[in-house]
Design a protein around this motif. Structure first.
Motif, PDB file in Angstrom:
ATOM      1  N   MET A  77     -38.637  -9.258 -58.824  1.00  0.00           N
ATOM      2  CA  MET A  77     -38.501 -10.331 -59.817  1.00  0.00           C
ATOM      3  C   MET A  77     -38.443 -11.679 -59.095  1.00  0.00           C
ATOM      4  SD  MET A  77     -35.603 -10.764 -62.790  1.00  0.00           S
ATOM      5  CE  MET A  77     -36.141  -9.247 -63.576  1.00  0.00           C
ATOM      6  N   PRO A  78     -39.339 -12.628 -59.440  1.00  0.00           N
ATOM      7  CA  PRO A  78     -39.355 -13.917 -58.736  1.00  0.00           C
ATOM      8  C   PRO A  78     -38.100 -14.726 -59.053  1.00  0.00           C
ATOM      9  CG  PRO A  78     -40.822 -13.953 -60.644  1.00  0.00           C
ATOM     10  CD  PRO A  78     -40.369 -12.539 -60.491  1.00  0.00           C
ATOM     11  N   PRO A  79     -37.695 -15.631 -58.144  1.00  0.00           N
ATOM     12  CA  PRO A  79     -36.508 -16.455 -58.400  1.00  0.00           C
ATOM     13  C   PRO A  79     -36.696 -17.316 -59.649  1.00  0.00           C
ATOM     14  CG  PRO A  79     -37.733 -17.262 -56.498  1.00  0.00           C
ATOM     15  CD  PRO A  79     -38.306 -15.927 -56.843  1.00  0.00           C
ATOM     16  N   GLN A  80     -35.647 -17.494 -60.403  1.00  0.00           N
ATOM     17  CA  GLN A  80     -35.742 -18.199 -61.672  1.00  0.00           C
ATOM     18  C   GLN A  80     -35.525 -19.703 -61.541  1.00  0.00           C
ATOM     19  OE1 GLN A  80     -33.322 -16.300 -64.709  1.00  0.00           O
ATOM     20  NE2 GLN A  80     -33.730 -14.284 -63.860  1.00  0.00           N
ATOM     21  N   PHE A  81     -34.966 -20.133 -60.414  1.00  0.00           N
ATOM     22  CA  PHE A  81     -34.640 -21.546 -60.272  1.00  0.00           C
ATOM     23  C   PHE A  81     -35.366 -22.175 -59.080  1.00  0.00           C
ATOM     24  CE2 PHE A  81     -31.242 -19.675 -62.747  1.00  0.00           C
ATOM     25  CZ  PHE A  81     -31.144 -20.573 -63.808  1.00  0.00           C
ATOM     26  N   ALA A  82     -36.558 -21.658 -58.782  1.00  0.00           N
ATOM     27  CA  ALA A  82     -37.348 -22.183 -57.679  1.00  0.00           C
ATOM     28  C   ALA A  82     -37.733 -23.644 -57.906  1.00  0.00           C
ATOM     29  CB  ALA A  82     -38.600 -21.337 -57.477  1.00  0.00           C
ATOM     30  N   ASP A  83     -37.779 -24.069 -59.186  1.00  0.00           N
ATOM     31  CA  ASP A  83     -38.168 -25.455 -59.468  1.00  0.00           C
ATOM     32  C   ASP A  83     -37.085 -26.464 -59.100  1.00  0.00           C
ATOM     33  OD1 ASP A  83     -36.419 -24.741 -61.452  1.00  0.00           O
ATOM     34  OD2 ASP A  83     -37.707 -25.291 -63.129  1.00  0.00           O
ATOM     35  N   LEU A  84     -35.956 -25.993 -58.575  1.00  0.00           N
ATOM     36  CA  LEU A  84     -34.955 -26.919 -58.054  1.00  0.00           C
ATOM     37  C   LEU A  84     -35.471 -27.635 -56.806  1.00  0.00           C
ATOM     38  CD1 LEU A  84     -31.737 -24.695 -58.366  1.00  0.00           C
ATOM     39  CD2 LEU A  84     -32.257 -26.752 -59.699  1.00  0.00           C
ATOM     40  N   GLY A  85     -36.486 -27.066 -56.188  1.00  0.00           N
ATOM     41  CA  GLY A  85     -37.057 -27.697 -55.014  1.00  0.00           C
ATOM     42  C   GLY A  85     -36.238 -27.515 -53.756  1.00  0.00           C
ATOM     43  N   LEU A  86     -35.410 -26.486 -53.725  1.00  0.00           N
ATOM     44  CA  LEU A  86     -34.551 -26.206 -52.571  1.00  0.00           C
ATOM     45  C   LEU A  86     -35.030 -24.938 -51.884  1.00  0.00           C
ATOM     46  CD1 LEU A  86     -31.096 -26.853 -54.289  1.00  0.00           C
ATOM     47  CD2 LEU A  86     -32.232 -28.365 -52.640  1.00  0.00           C
ATOM     48  N   PRO A  87     -34.816 -24.823 -50.573  1.00  0.00           N
ATOM     49  CA  PRO A  87     -35.208 -23.597 -49.874  1.00  0.00           C
ATOM     50  C   PRO A  87     -34.408 -22.394 -50.373  1.00  0.00           C
ATOM     51  CG  PRO A  87     -34.798 -25.386 -48.315  1.00  0.00           C
ATOM     52  CD  PRO A  87     -34.284 -25.847 -49.637  1.00  0.00           C
ATOM     53  N   LEU A  88     -35.109 -21.348 -50.780  1.00  0.00           N
ATOM     54  CA  LEU A  88     -34.454 -20.128 -51.229  1.00  0.00           C
ATOM     55  C   LEU A  88     -33.992 -19.320 -50.020  1.00  0.00           C
ATOM     56  CD1 LEU A  88     -33.799 -18.151 -53.625  1.00  0.00           C
ATOM     57  CD2 LEU A  88     -36.040 -17.112 -53.163  1.00  0.00           C
ATOM     58  N   VAL A  89     -32.712 -18.988 -49.996  1.00  0.00           N
ATOM     59  CA  VAL A  89     -32.141 -18.185 -48.920  1.00  0.00           C
ATOM     60  C   VAL A  89     -32.160 -16.714 -49.278  1.00  0.00           C
ATOM     61  CG1 VAL A  89     -30.056 -17.731 -47.560  1.00  0.00           C
ATOM     62  CG2 VAL A  89     -30.681 -20.085 -48.145  1.00  0.00           C
ATOM     63  N   HIS A  90     -31.800 -16.418 -50.534  1.00  0.00           N
ATOM     64  CA  HIS A  90     -31.703 -15.015 -50.950  1.00  0.00           C
ATOM     65  C   HIS A  90     -31.715 -14.944 -52.470  1.00  0.00           C
ATOM     66  CE1 HIS A  90     -30.472 -10.802 -50.983  1.00  0.00           C
ATOM     67  NE2 HIS A  90     -29.500 -11.115 -51.826  1.00  0.00           N
ATOM     68  N   ALA A  91     -32.414 -13.958 -53.002  1.00  0.00           N
ATOM     69  CA  ALA A  91     -32.388 -13.674 -54.438  1.00  0.00           C
ATOM     70  C   ALA A  91     -31.912 -12.246 -54.627  1.00  0.00           C
ATOM     71  CB  ALA A  91     -33.773 -13.866 -55.058  1.00  0.00           C
ATOM     72  N   GLY A  92     -30.719 -12.083 -55.192  1.00  0.00           N
ATOM     73  CA  GLY A  92     -30.161 -10.763 -55.420  1.00  0.00           C
ATOM     74  C   GLY A  92     -30.415 -10.288 -56.835  1.00  0.00           C
ATOM     75  N   LYS A  93     -29.634  -9.309 -57.264  1.00  0.00           N
ATOM     76  CA  LYS A  93     -29.799  -8.763 -58.605  1.00  0.00           C
ATOM     77  C   LYS A  93     -29.475  -9.810 -59.664  1.00  0.00           C
ATOM     78  CE  LYS A  93     -28.466  -4.103 -57.116  1.00  0.00           C
ATOM     79  NZ  LYS A  93     -27.404  -3.064 -57.186  1.00  0.00           N
ATOM     80  N   VAL A  94     -28.456 -10.611 -59.407  1.00  0.00           N
ATOM     81  CA  VAL A  94     -27.983 -11.578 -60.393  1.00  0.00           C
ATOM     82  C   VAL A  94     -28.002 -13.007 -59.839  1.00  0.00           C
ATOM     83  CG1 VAL A  94     -25.990 -12.295 -61.789  1.00  0.00           C
ATOM     84  CG2 VAL A  94     -26.572  -9.871 -61.583  1.00  0.00           C
ATOM     85  N   ARG A  95     -27.700 -13.182 -58.550  1.00  0.00           N
ATOM     86  CA  ARG A  95     -27.541 -14.521 -57.987  1.00  0.00           C
ATOM     87  C   ARG A  95     -28.680 -14.928 -57.076  1.00  0.00           C
ATOM     88  NH1 ARG A  95     -23.102 -12.370 -59.176  1.00  0.00           N
ATOM     89  NH2 ARG A  95     -21.479 -13.586 -60.216  1.00  0.00           N
ATOM     90  N   GLU A  96     -28.907 -16.228 -57.056  1.00  0.00           N
ATOM     91  CA  GLU A  96     -29.863 -16.826 -56.143  1.00  0.00           C
ATOM     92  C   GLU A  96     -29.140 -17.834 -55.266  1.00  0.00           C
ATOM     93  OE1 GLU A  96     -33.458 -16.472 -59.452  1.00  0.00           O
ATOM     94  OE2 GLU A  96     -32.978 -18.441 -58.590  1.00  0.00           O
ATOM     95  N   LEU A  97     -29.439 -17.822 -53.972  1.00  0.00           N
ATOM     96  CA  LEU A  97     -28.818 -18.729 -53.016  1.00  0.00           C
ATOM     97  C   LEU A  97     -29.857 -19.688 -52.467  1.00  0.00           C
ATOM     98  CD1 LEU A  97     -26.593 -16.232 -50.973  1.00  0.00           C
ATOM     99  CD2 LEU A  97     -25.840 -17.812 -52.758  1.00  0.00           C
TER     100      LEU A  97
END
Length: 286
Positions: free
Chosen positions: A1-21
């Motif tokens: 499942m792709p990250p849901q908040f990628a449009d924040l424009g921040l580097p994605l560190v990790h996408a888990g079952k519920v949380r994105e870092l």
């Protein structure tokens, strides 16, 4: 499942079952989505406002507990206000720190097999929902997304992180559970069990991290119903029960769980909101 908040424009560190870092430099932005997982699957249907409940209830518990935790700030981008925090970067420990004050779930399953849970012997004659004489530490391994967590004994944790740190994790887990169980009890809620995650700072300080005492990480039962012998839950057990008993899904097969019907989504949302309101004494502002 792709990250849901990628449009924040921040580097994605990790996408888990519920949380994105996301990386903020010295800190992390931790965002709770509305995803819900069950039996190591992320379901295709989210629960509206769930991420806000998890974040706000965790923040409330952090204030009640007074234990060193990872929260730095709630000053977050507008798109994730209410469902995100700024937190410390920690070296997360590879252990799910579980405390059980009541026998249920995988603990009940294991008890029926050998009258113990994670190597902790228990007396005969207990049933699903029994209150234990004292809370027990029943850790689990932290599995990768899609893999199964595995209940382990204390000795396995000691082999993983060292005897001294394992003892600290056990003692902190049981202390937080004990404090939280009393708070919940006073509000008519049974805190049956819960799991915590801890990380360490560069100087070795152990820090309580991730979420704490939410309907995702804990089993909350209605106290009055428990007294009458019923387990009325305010957590995601409602979803698990639907999947196991009503959905027609075969858990042993490779197929993912089916989408949740509208009535199950709404009933689950109401349970999460009820848990928040009964514990904090106020309605959640959405």
């Amino acid at each position: 499942m792709p990250p849901q908040f990628a449009d924040l424009g921040l580097p994605l560190v990790h996408a888990g079952k519920v949380r994105e870092l996301y990386d903020l430099g010295d800190h992390l932005l931790m965002v709770a989505t509305d995803n819900i997982s069950a039996f190591d699957h992320v379901l295709s249907t989210p629960i509206p406002d769930k991420g806000v409940v998890l974040t706000q209830l965790s923040l409330w518990w952090f204030e009640q507990l007074g234990m060193t935790n990872h929260v730095v700030s709630t000053d977050v981008p507008d798109a994730v206000v209410g469902r995100a925090i700024v937190c410390e970067k920690l070296d997360m420990l590879p252990v799910e720190c579980v405390a059980r004050g009541y026998l249920t779930g995988s603990g009940w399953t294991e008890y029926q097999q050998n009258q113990e849970v994670c190597g902790v012997p228990l007396p005969a004659g207990l049933h699903d929902g029994s209150r234990l004489a004292q809370p027990i530490f029943t850790p689990a391994t932290k599995a990768e997304l899609g893999e199964h967590d595995e209940n382990v004994d204390f000795e396995t944790v000691a082999e993983t992180v060292g005897e001294e740190l394992a003892a600290e994790l056990r003692d902190r887990t049981l202390q937080v559970y004990s404090d939280a169980e009393k708070i919940a009890h006073d509000r008519g809620i049974v805190l049956a069990d819960t799991k915590f995650e801890f990380g360490t700072r560069a100087d070795g300080t152990v820090v309580l991290a991730d979420e704490v005492l939410t309907p995702d990480s804990s089993r909350f039962w209605d106290g009055a119903a428990w007294q009458e012998g019923r387990l009325e839950s305010y957590d995601k057990q409602f979803v698990r029960n639907w999947l196991l008993h009503e959905s027609g899904w075969d858990r042993a097969a490779d197929a993912p769980p089916p989408p949740l019907p509208a009535e199950v989504i709404e009933a689950t949302r109401e349970r999460y909101l009820t848990a928040y309101e009964r514990l904090t004494g106020s309605a959640l502002v959405l």
